[in-house]
Design an enzyme around this catalytic site. Structure first.
Site, PDB file in Angstrom:
ATOM      1  N   ASP A   1       5.974  68.092  64.373  1.00  0.00           N
ATOM      2  CA  ASP A   1       6.564  68.030  63.377  1.00  0.00           C
ATOM      3  C   ASP A   1       5.860  67.372  62.507  1.00  0.00           C
ATOM      4  OD1 ASP A   1       8.553  66.882  61.726  1.00  0.00           O
ATOM      5  OD2 ASP A   1       9.822  65.722  63.198  1.00  0.00           O
TER       6      ASP A   1
ATOM      7  N   LYS B   1      10.575  66.194  53.605  1.00  0.00           N
ATOM      8  CA  LYS B   1      10.116  65.363  52.621  1.00  0.00           C
ATOM      9  C   LYS B   1       9.088  65.459  51.950  1.00  0.00           C
ATOM     10  CE  LYS B   1      12.062  61.594  55.833  1.00  0.00           C
ATOM     11  NZ  LYS B   1      11.437  61.756  57.232  1.00  0.00           N
TER      12      LYS B   1
ATOM     13  N   TYR C   1      11.010  60.858  66.082  1.00  0.00           N
ATOM     14  CA  TYR C   1      11.976  61.035  65.825  1.00  0.00           C
ATOM     15  C   TYR C   1      11.429  62.256  64.498  1.00  0.00           C
ATOM     16  CZ  TYR C   1      16.146  60.882  62.710  1.00  0.00           C
ATOM     17  OH  TYR C   1      17.671  60.775  62.454  1.00  0.00           O
TER      18      TYR C   1
HETATM   19  C1  LIG Z   1      12.437  61.807  58.591  1.00  0.00           C
HETATM   20  C2  LIG Z   1      12.351  62.940  59.937  1.00  0.00           C
HETATM   21  C3  LIG Z   1      13.297  63.825  60.491  1.00  0.00           C
HETATM   22  C4  LIG Z   1      14.111  64.535  59.832  1.00  0.00           C
HETATM   23  O1  LIG Z   1      14.273  64.443  58.280  1.00  0.00           O
HETATM   24  P1  LIG Z   1      15.800  64.158  57.922  1.00  0.00           P
HETATM   25  O2  LIG Z   1      15.581  65.746  56.322  1.00  0.00           O
HETATM   26  O3  LIG Z   1      15.826  63.496  57.552  1.00  0.00           O
HETATM   27  O4  LIG Z   1      16.888  65.545  58.157  1.00  0.00           O
HETATM   28  C5  LIG Z   1      12.703  64.714  61.286  1.00  0.00           C
HETATM   29  N1  LIG Z   1      10.965  64.245  61.660  1.00  0.00           N
HETATM   30  C6  LIG Z   1      10.167  63.505  61.201  1.00  0.00           C
HETATM   31  C7  LIG Z   1       9.533  62.953  61.571  1.00  0.00           C
HETATM   32  C8  LIG Z   1      10.851  62.604  60.137  1.00  0.00           C
HETATM   33  O5  LIG Z   1      10.163  61.706  59.550  1.00  0.00           O
END
Ligand SMILES: *Cc1c(COP(=O)(O)O)cnc(C)c1O
Length: 425
Positions: free
Chosen positions: A236, A264, A141
């Site tokens: 990511d 995060k 994701y």
């Molecule tokens: C949480 C997450 C996102 C999205 O971040 P948001 O601040 O919710 O838009 C993207 N990539 C990864 C791997 C994530 O865990």
């Protein structure tokens, strides 16, 4: 106190009663817990019950709720104004801090969410390489970026289907899909599209289908193929940065990506994302280069302060990350001990300060393995654990997170609660 109406009231004015779908408890039934306030490892619900929290706002709160040092830096900063849309020294400070943890990053751009960061990173990869295709893995994701909301169709994996209404086939037409941990499929994609692949985007440890670790050689293959074809390897690390390891998964697995996406933890509990790379790659971003990306509230002092307080704490207390990792291990070990007393199949995956429980004997390397892995009624399990005051992610396909605030007693109570949660199967 009439707490049963909270969700109904919310649903009248908020879609599904929430501002992000997983919060609605749709995977576990029943009403979500409405949170009143948090402190350390716990929060108190509007129902008056106290919960040990392993969601931690989905990862950001490495030091738990309402940490005094972080709050006090936010408070002293906010009293001088919330946002200026002009440079402040705090942005340079947080940039230097992030860069000090991530040697692969020479320059960084702050944005307001992980979604924004991955959207921008993809644009950057395309702008830098002049190529079109992005390779993405099933079950990873990267936020709700249209072109990445794609899932496997019924036929061949390569060209996925839009995974959401409102996403056009055209928008996913340059997204190539592969199975996580399947190096052969990626090699095949490079054979067929290699000259026109701008980048491969991957969670170096997948955390959004539960924690799924990269197999030996998988990340290496991605590195080799992207280098050979002059495409960008995009890690990511929104979840894994400051979670899989203090220097992210890139240090744990010793692979240097071209572009890193963060979020995060770097925002210390306030909305934040970032992407960074070498000076050369980042010079493509406006105002230095032709890849446009902007943000009214990007780098605002309040968010920067929360990030600075968080990362400075990590820097100044070198053993703190290890101690959170130790706590994660203690929880996992304890769970194995009690699960042995049951006949249920059980498996844990963990790295650094993040973990997952799977009720299976099988190997879990990709999304289809994860989907096959639920041998118990998760809803029932979840409700029982919640009843005992332990707040896990309300979905079987989400990671759990540990914080420095979790105590040995919290962990023991958690192990007991999970044992109670499975004791009726
Ligand atoms: C949480 C997450 C996102 C999205 O971040 P948001 O601040 O919710 O838009 C993207 N990539 C990864 C791997 C994530 O865990």
């Amino acid at each position: 106190m009439q707490h049963s109406n909270f969700f109904d009231d919310a649903k009248k004015v908020l879609v599904g009663g929430v501002n992000s779908p997983v919060r609605s408890f749709s995977s576990v039934d029943g009403d979500p817990v409405f949170v009143k306030k948090g402190k350390g490892s716990r929060f108190v619900g509007e129902n008056g019950q106290s919960y040990i929290d392993y969601v931690l706002s989905w990862g950001p709160l490495l030091f738990g709720h309402a940490h005094p040092e972080i709050l006090s830096y936010i408070q002293s900063t906010i009293s001088d104004g919330t946002s200026f849309g002009a440079p402040t020294l705090l942005e340079t400070k947080l940039a230097n801090l992030v860069i000090s943890f991530f040697p692969s990053i020479e320059k960084i751009r702050f944005v307001n969410s992980g979604t924004e960061a991955s959207m921008s990173a993809i644009r950057l990869a395309r702008g830098y390489t002049g190529k079109s295709y992005i390779v993405k893995f099933e079950g990873c994701y990267h936020g709700h970026v249209s072109s990445l909301l794609v899932s496997a169709g019924s036929g061949a994996l390569t060209h996925g289907q839009p995974d959401s209404l409102g996403v056009l086939k055209d928008e996913v037409s340059h997204t190539l899909l592969a199975e996580y941990n399947n190096s052969d499929q990626v090699e095949d994609l490079f054979r067929r599209y290699g000259d026109n692949i701008a980048g491969v985007i991957v969670e170096p440890v997948a955390g959004n289908m539960g924690v799924v670790l990269p197999k030996n050689g998988f990340l290496e293959t991605l590195r080799t193929l992207t280098s050979k074809h002059n495409s960008c390897l995009i890690f990511d690390e929104v979840m894994t940065g400051f979670r899989a390891g203090i220097h992210g998964a890139q240090q744990v697995f010793e692979i240097k990506p071209d572009i890193t996406i963060l979020g995060k933890v770097i925002g210390g509990g306030l909305p934040c994302g970032a992407y960074g790379a070498s000076k050369e790659i980042m010079s493509c971003i406006s105002p230095e280069g032709g890849v446009y990306q902007a943000g009214t509230l990007s780098g605002n002092p309040v968010t920067m302060a929360a990030g600075i307080a968080t990362l400075e704490k990590l820097k100044n207390e070198p053993t703190i990350f290890d101690s959170i990792e130790e706590k994660t291990k203690r929880l996992i070990d304890g769970l194995h001990t009690v699960m042995k007393k049951t006949n249920l199949p059980f498996k844990t995956h963990s790295v650094g300060t993040m973990f997952s429980l799977f009720f299976t004997d099988g190997v879990i390397e990709n999304l289809s393995d994860v989907k096959k892995s639920q041998s118990i009624d998760f809803r029932k399990f979840y409700r029982r654990v919640l009843e005992k005051g332990v707040y896990l992610a309300p979905s079987p396909f989400e990671a759990g997170f540990m914080s420095s605030a979790h105590s040995v007693t919290d962990i023991e109570q958690t192990i007991d609660a999970i044992y109670y949660g499975v004791s009726d199967f």
